[in-house]
Design an enzyme around this catalytic site. Structure first.
Site, PDB file in Angstrom:
ATOM      1  N   SER A  83      15.230  56.864  28.517  1.00 58.05           N
ATOM      2  CA  SER A  83      14.455  57.522  27.455  1.00 58.05           C
ATOM      3  C   SER A  83      15.331  58.529  26.711  1.00 58.05           C
ATOM      4  O   SER A  83      15.844  59.485  27.299  1.00 58.05           O
ATOM      5  CB  SER A  83      13.253  58.244  28.056  1.00 58.05           C
ATOM      6  N   HIS A  88      14.351  53.479  25.307  1.00 60.74           N
ATOM      7  CA  HIS A  88      12.967  53.947  25.153  1.00 60.74           C
ATOM      8  C   HIS A  88      12.952  55.162  24.235  1.00 60.74           C
ATOM      9  O   HIS A  88      13.710  56.105  24.422  1.00 60.74           O
ATOM     10  CB  HIS A  88      12.442  54.297  26.549  1.00 60.74           C
ATOM     11  N   ASP A 100      10.526  58.112  22.499  1.00 64.17           N
ATOM     12  CA  ASP A 100       9.242  58.802  22.646  1.00 64.17           C
ATOM     13  C   ASP A 100       8.887  59.576  21.391  1.00 64.17           C
ATOM     14  O   ASP A 100       9.512  60.592  21.091  1.00 64.17           O
ATOM     15  CB  ASP A 100       9.318  59.771  23.829  1.00 64.17           C
ATOM     16  N   MET A 102       6.143  61.924  19.600  1.00 61.81           N
ATOM     17  CA  MET A 102       4.988  62.791  19.920  1.00 61.81           C
ATOM     18  C   MET A 102       4.566  63.557  18.673  1.00 61.81           C
ATOM     19  O   MET A 102       5.415  63.935  17.861  1.00 61.81           O
ATOM     20  CB  MET A 102       5.388  63.814  20.990  1.00 61.81           C
ATOM     21  N   HIS A 121       7.528  54.267  22.146  1.00 60.38           N
ATOM     22  CA  HIS A 121       6.323  54.769  22.810  1.00 60.38           C
ATOM     23  C   HIS A 121       5.701  55.846  21.918  1.00 60.38           C
ATOM     24  O   HIS A 121       6.239  56.943  21.816  1.00 60.38           O
ATOM     25  CB  HIS A 121       6.730  55.338  24.184  1.00 60.38           C
ATOM     26  N   MET A 181       3.163  58.543  21.219  1.00 60.10           N
ATOM     27  CA  MET A 181       2.174  59.462  21.794  1.00 60.10           C
ATOM     28  C   MET A 181       1.565  60.233  20.638  1.00 60.10           C
ATOM     29  O   MET A 181       1.793  61.434  20.465  1.00 60.10           O
ATOM     30  CB  MET A 181       2.864  60.390  22.808  1.00 60.10           C
ATOM     31  N   MET A 222       1.651  55.261  32.521  1.00 63.60           N
ATOM     32  CA  MET A 222       2.240  56.598  32.604  1.00 63.60           C
ATOM     33  C   MET A 222       2.133  57.095  34.044  1.00 63.60           C
ATOM     34  O   MET A 222       1.044  57.134  34.624  1.00 63.60           O
ATOM     35  CB  MET A 222       1.504  57.574  31.673  1.00 63.60           C
ATOM     36  N   GLY A 248       4.051  63.846  27.359  1.00 68.03           N
ATOM     37  CA  GLY A 248       4.312  65.055  26.578  1.00 68.03           C
ATOM     38  C   GLY A 248       5.656  65.694  26.890  1.00 68.03           C
ATOM     39  O   GLY A 248       6.253  66.321  26.019  1.00 68.03           O
ATOM     40  N   GLY A 267       9.489  65.442  29.371  1.00 67.71           N
ATOM     41  CA  GLY A 267      10.353  64.812  30.356  1.00 67.71           C
ATOM     42  C   GLY A 267      10.456  65.716  31.576  1.00 67.71           C
ATOM     43  O   GLY A 267      10.001  66.868  31.557  1.00 67.71           O
ATOM     44  N   GLY A 268      11.016  65.194  32.632  1.00 63.06           N
ATOM     45  CA  GLY A 268      11.333  66.001  33.802  1.00 63.06           C
ATOM     46  C   GLY A 268      10.150  66.434  34.654  1.00 63.06           C
ATOM     47  O   GLY A 268      10.253  67.388  35.420  1.00 63.06           O
ATOM     48  N   ASP A 273       6.548  54.776  33.314  1.00 63.75           N
ATOM     49  CA  ASP A 273       7.233  55.853  32.593  1.00 63.75           C
ATOM     50  C   ASP A 273       6.869  57.221  33.156  1.00 63.75           C
ATOM     51  O   ASP A 273       5.697  57.614  33.120  1.00 63.75           O
ATOM     52  CB  ASP A 273       6.792  55.753  31.114  1.00 63.75           C
ATOM     53  N   GLY A 274       7.886  57.942  33.658  1.00 65.78           N
ATOM     54  CA  GLY A 274       7.682  59.315  34.099  1.00 65.78           C
ATOM     55  C   GLY A 274       8.072  59.539  35.546  1.00 65.78           C
ATOM     56  O   GLY A 274       7.567  58.880  36.443  1.00 65.78           O
ATOM     57  N   GLY A 275       9.033  60.439  35.741  1.00 67.82           N
ATOM     58  CA  GLY A 275       9.433  60.803  37.100  1.00 67.82           C
ATOM     59  C   GLY A 275      10.142  59.706  37.862  1.00 67.82           C
ATOM     60  O   GLY A 275      10.152  59.696  39.101  1.00 67.82           O
ATOM     61  N   GLY A 294      14.240  59.112  32.019  1.00 72.70           N
ATOM     62  CA  GLY A 294      14.787  60.084  31.079  1.00 72.70           C
ATOM     63  C   GLY A 294      15.748  61.031  31.751  1.00 72.70           C
ATOM     64  O   GLY A 294      16.962  60.809  31.780  1.00 72.70           O
ATOM     65  N   SER A 295      15.201  62.094  32.351  1.00 70.81           N
ATOM     66  CA  SER A 295      16.074  63.126  32.914  1.00 70.81           C
ATOM     67  C   SER A 295      16.966  62.593  34.037  1.00 70.81           C
ATOM     68  O   SER A 295      18.102  63.042  34.175  1.00 70.81           O
ATOM     69  CB  SER A 295      15.257  64.323  33.378  1.00 70.81           C
TER      70      SER A 295
HETATM   71  C1  DX5 Z   1       6.917  61.515  28.698  1.00 69.64           C
HETATM   72  C2  DX5 Z   1       7.689  60.392  28.060  1.00 69.64           C
HETATM   73  C3  DX5 Z   1       8.723  59.832  28.942  1.00 69.64           C
HETATM   74  C4  DX5 Z   1       9.792  60.809  29.358  1.00 69.64           C
HETATM   75  C5  DX5 Z   1      10.167  60.469  30.769  1.00 69.64           C
HETATM   76  O1  DX5 Z   1       5.899  61.905  27.864  1.00 69.64           O
HETATM   77  O2  DX5 Z   1       6.829  59.345  27.682  1.00 69.64           O
HETATM   78  O3  DX5 Z   1       9.299  58.649  28.396  1.00 69.64           O
HETATM   79  O4  DX5 Z   1      10.929  60.779  28.551  1.00 69.64           O
HETATM   80  O5  DX5 Z   1      11.006  61.449  31.262  1.00 69.64           O
HETATM   81  P1  DX5 Z   1      11.400  61.564  32.790  1.00 69.64           P
HETATM   82  O6  DX5 Z   1      12.061  60.267  33.173  1.00 69.64           O
HETATM   83  O7  DX5 Z   1      12.327  62.730  32.795  1.00 69.64           O
HETATM   84  O8  DX5 Z   1      10.131  61.801  33.549  1.00 69.64           O
HETATM   85 ZN    ZN Z   2       7.771  57.368  27.136  1.00 71.37          ZN
END
Ligand code: DX5
Ligand code: ZN
Length: 216
Positions: free
Chosen positions: A8, A33, A35, A37, A66, A68, A137, A142, A144-145, A175-177, A197-198
């Site tokens: 991401s 990916h 994001d 928002m 993606h 949001m 999700m 909203g 990352g991390g 997606d996420g964590g 992402g992170s």
């Molecule tokens: C969160 C995003 C994710 C985000 C994931 O709202 O949709 O794509 O970048 O980040 P990590 O992998 O750090 O949880």
């Molecule tokens: Zn995403």
């Protein structure tokens, strides 16, 4: 089929976007990916179409977008023009989801529907046959991390079962964590694509981290 990895861009160094995209190009990442928002659907604002447009000519991997945002159906044309391969809209933001999915496909993109952590997969019962992908999700969208929501593993397994029962080929993206530990459990549960992402971008060696996610 081997699972795909979609880093991401949200976690990238925005001062060095070209370098970051080149890293993705040179890695085993399958997709990138992106994001978007709006500060309304989610309590944060990331980046918009100008950034997608800037990345498009140098990116050598499919772009997984993606959204949001509220009223994602208003931006089908813009997302297609920005070079998206996959357009993901949130179930919670889509009153006329069937119409939106049709418009996404008509614009030449693959269609994905995203579910927030609290949204049950049973709500997909009458639309899943029209989807190329479901994006689950595993954090509240909203930021990352954030910390991985455990229930997502069970949700992935149940969605896989629904897809199998119906004889469909719908992909499951989560997606996420995502890291090596949560990622492995998601793949075992049936995830086809992992967003990270992170975990990728804060790694001292992102190319190697992507390879490790791919090889697990
Ligand atoms: C969160 C995003 C994710 C985000 C994931 O709202 O949709 O794509 O970048 O980040 P990590 O992998 O750090 O949880
Ligand atoms: Zn995403």
């Amino acid at each position: 089929m081997k699972h795909k990895i979609a880093p991401s861009l949200l976690a990238a160094d925005f001062l060095n976007l070209q370098k970051e995209v080149e890293m993705i190009n040179n890695s085993e990442a399958d997709w990138l990916h992106m994001d978007i928002m709006d500060g309304v659907f989610v309590p944060n604002i990331s980046f918009g179409f100008p950034v997608l447009e800037a990345v498009k000519p140098i990116l050598k991997k499919p772009m997984d977008v993606h959204l949001m945002i509220v009223e994602p159906q208003k931006f089908v044309k813009e997302v297609a023009a920005a070079g998206a391969y996959m357009m993901n809209v949130h179930y919670e933001a889509s009153t006329h989801l069937h119409r939106t999915i049709g418009a996404i496909k008509e614009a030449g993109m693959k269609a994905g529907v995203t579910l927030n952590p609290h949204t049950p997969i049973s709500l997909l019962e009458d639309i899943i046959q029209d989807l190329d992908m479901v994006l689950l999700m595993s954090v509240n969208p909203g930021y990352g991390g954030q910390r991985f929501i455990e229930h997502s593993v069970n949700k992935t397994a149940r969605l896989k079962e629904m897809i199998r029962e119906k004889g469909l080929e719908t992909l499951i993206e989560v997606d996420g964590g995502v890291n090596l530990e949560t990622g492995k459990r998601l793949v075992d549960a049936g995830a086809d694509v992992l967003v990270a992402g992170s975990f990728v971008f804060s790694s001292p060696d992102p190319i190697r981290t992507i390879k490790e996610l791919k090889d697990m």
